[in-house]
Design a protein around this motif. Structure first.
Motif, PDB file in Angstrom:
ATOM      1  N   ASN A  10     -20.982  33.525 -63.158  1.00 31.38           N
ATOM      2  CA  ASN A  10     -20.810  32.236 -61.964  1.00 31.38           C
ATOM      3  C   ASN A  10     -21.762  31.392 -62.818  1.00 31.38           C
ATOM      4  OD1 ASN A  10     -18.768  32.487 -60.542  1.00 31.38           O
ATOM      5  ND2 ASN A  10     -20.310  34.501 -59.119  1.00 31.38           N
ATOM      6  N   THR A  16     -19.449  25.903 -53.105  1.00 29.75           N
ATOM      7  CA  THR A  16     -18.519  25.213 -53.127  1.00 29.75           C
ATOM      8  C   THR A  16     -18.871  23.508 -53.278  1.00 29.75           C
ATOM      9  OG1 THR A  16     -17.992  27.224 -51.778  1.00 29.75           O
ATOM     10  CG2 THR A  16     -16.725  25.953 -51.256  1.00 29.75           C
ATOM     11  N   TYR A  42     -13.840  22.500 -66.565  1.00 31.03           N
ATOM     12  CA  TYR A  42     -13.076  22.868 -65.699  1.00 31.03           C
ATOM     13  C   TYR A  42     -12.570  24.151 -64.859  1.00 31.03           C
ATOM     14  CZ  TYR A  42     -15.604  18.414 -63.750  1.00 31.03           C
ATOM     15  OH  TYR A  42     -16.257  17.356 -63.087  1.00 31.03           O
ATOM     16  N   GLN A  54     -13.255  29.845 -62.073  1.00 27.19           N
ATOM     17  CA  GLN A  54     -14.638  31.022 -60.849  1.00 27.19           C
ATOM     18  C   GLN A  54     -15.216  30.878 -59.938  1.00 27.19           C
ATOM     19  OE1 GLN A  54     -18.522  29.678 -63.136  1.00 27.19           O
ATOM     20  NE2 GLN A  54     -17.593  30.711 -64.718  1.00 27.19           N
ATOM     21  N   GLU A  55     -14.399  30.170 -59.435  1.00 24.40           N
ATOM     22  CA  GLU A  55     -14.043  29.612 -58.079  1.00 24.40           C
ATOM     23  C   GLU A  55     -12.862  30.526 -56.842  1.00 24.40           C
ATOM     24  OE1 GLU A  55     -14.938  27.724 -53.832  1.00 24.40           O
ATOM     25  OE2 GLU A  55     -15.759  27.187 -55.481  1.00 24.40           O
ATOM     26  N   ILE A  77     -21.715  28.506 -61.576  1.00 19.65           N
ATOM     27  CA  ILE A  77     -22.055  27.505 -59.496  1.00 19.65           C
ATOM     28  C   ILE A  77     -21.001  28.061 -58.185  1.00 19.65           C
ATOM     29  CG2 ILE A  77     -21.040  25.447 -58.966  1.00 19.65           C
ATOM     30  CD1 ILE A  77     -20.762  23.494 -61.760  1.00 19.65           C
ATOM     31  N   LEU A 122     -14.692  27.091 -64.716  1.00 17.50           N
ATOM     32  CA  LEU A 122     -15.100  26.976 -63.080  1.00 17.50           C
ATOM     33  C   LEU A 122     -13.862  26.563 -62.119  1.00 17.50           C
ATOM     34  CD1 LEU A 122     -17.330  23.814 -63.717  1.00 17.50           C
ATOM     35  CD2 LEU A 122     -18.213  26.016 -63.585  1.00 17.50           C
ATOM     36  N   LEU A 123     -12.834  26.248 -62.055  1.00 20.03           N
ATOM     37  CA  LEU A 123     -11.900  27.003 -61.235  1.00 20.03           C
ATOM     38  C   LEU A 123     -11.538  28.668 -60.803  1.00 20.03           C
ATOM     39  CD1 LEU A 123      -9.732  25.497 -58.785  1.00 20.03           C
ATOM     40  CD2 LEU A 123      -8.023  25.031 -60.827  1.00 20.03           C
ATOM     41  N   ASN A 157     -19.102  22.138 -56.322  1.00 19.98           N
ATOM     42  CA  ASN A 157     -17.724  22.415 -56.791  1.00 19.98           C
ATOM     43  C   ASN A 157     -17.339  21.210 -56.798  1.00 19.98           C
ATOM     44  OD1 ASN A 157     -18.036  25.058 -58.501  1.00 19.98           O
ATOM     45  ND2 ASN A 157     -17.167  26.087 -57.070  1.00 19.98           N
ATOM     46  N   LYS A 158     -16.996  21.090 -54.781  1.00 20.11           N
ATOM     47  CA  LYS A 158     -17.025  20.045 -54.191  1.00 20.11           C
ATOM     48  C   LYS A 158     -16.892  18.162 -54.909  1.00 20.11           C
ATOM     49  CE  LYS A 158     -14.990  22.006 -50.135  1.00 20.11           C
ATOM     50  NZ  LYS A 158     -14.580  21.398 -48.273  1.00 20.11           N
ATOM     51  N   VAL A 216     -14.307  19.428 -58.536  1.00 16.55           N
ATOM     52  CA  VAL A 216     -13.659  21.109 -59.316  1.00 16.55           C
ATOM     53  C   VAL A 216     -11.802  20.775 -58.299  1.00 16.55           C
ATOM     54  CG1 VAL A 216     -13.582  23.226 -59.091  1.00 16.55           C
ATOM     55  CG2 VAL A 216     -15.141  22.146 -60.489  1.00 16.55           C
ATOM     56  N   TYR A 217     -12.230  20.656 -57.072  1.00 17.89           N
ATOM     57  CA  TYR A 217     -11.104  20.788 -56.389  1.00 17.89           C
ATOM     58  C   TYR A 217     -10.167  19.875 -56.162  1.00 17.89           C
ATOM     59  CZ  TYR A 217     -13.188  24.045 -53.714  1.00 17.89           C
ATOM     60  OH  TYR A 217     -14.184  25.772 -52.947  1.00 17.89           O
TER      61      TYR A 217
END
Length: 135
Positions: free
Chosen positions: A21, A26, A114, A120-121, A23, A117-118, A29-30, A34-35
């Motif tokens: 992980n 949340t 990215y 991971q989220e 990051i 990272l997505l 990430n926003k 990432v969102y």
């Protein structure tokens, strides 16, 4: 993908990489977008690239675990591609191709960092669901 296939069989992969992980926040990430990438992946032609990474409405615990393994595999593939392309971009900078290196890193970040990272989220979300199953 070949590198990941070899890494997949090591204890390093099973101890460290499956819970990787960068990051954890949340909110961060926003903030970094990432969102936005998540929306793009869900609502454009990118959704057809890896159909194994779709979550159904009702899933069993073993299906969640398999989905998490697939996500980890995809995440590590993206990270390996990011590292390889970053090394290539560094060589281009050393040879004086600054604009090409900048373009490569921009595309590399969008197409490899990215998505990683997505993943991971998404893995964190799956872990929360798994906790609900267990309790």
């Amino acid at each position: 993908m070949i590198i990941n296939a070899f890494l997949n069989k090591t204890t390093f992969y099973n101890k460290h990489l499956i819970n990787l992980n960068f990051i954890k926040s949340t909110r961060l990430n926003k903030l970094i977008g990432v969102y936005l990438i998540k929306w793009i992946v869900k609502n454009t032609f990118f959704k057809f690239f890896n159909p194994n990474l779709k979550m159904k409405r009702k899933m069993e615990l073993n299906e969640l675990e398999n989905l998490r393994k697939e996500m980890t595999f995809a995440e590590i593939n993206h990270l390996i591609a990011f590292i390889c392309l970053t090394i290539f971009a560094i060589f281009k900078v050393l040879h004086g191709y600054f604009l090409l290196a900048l373009l490569l890193m921009f595309v590399n970040t969008l197409m490899n960092l990215y998505p990683s990272l997505l993943q991971q989220e998404n893995k964190r979300r799956i872990d929360k669901l798994k906790k609900l199953f267990i309790s």
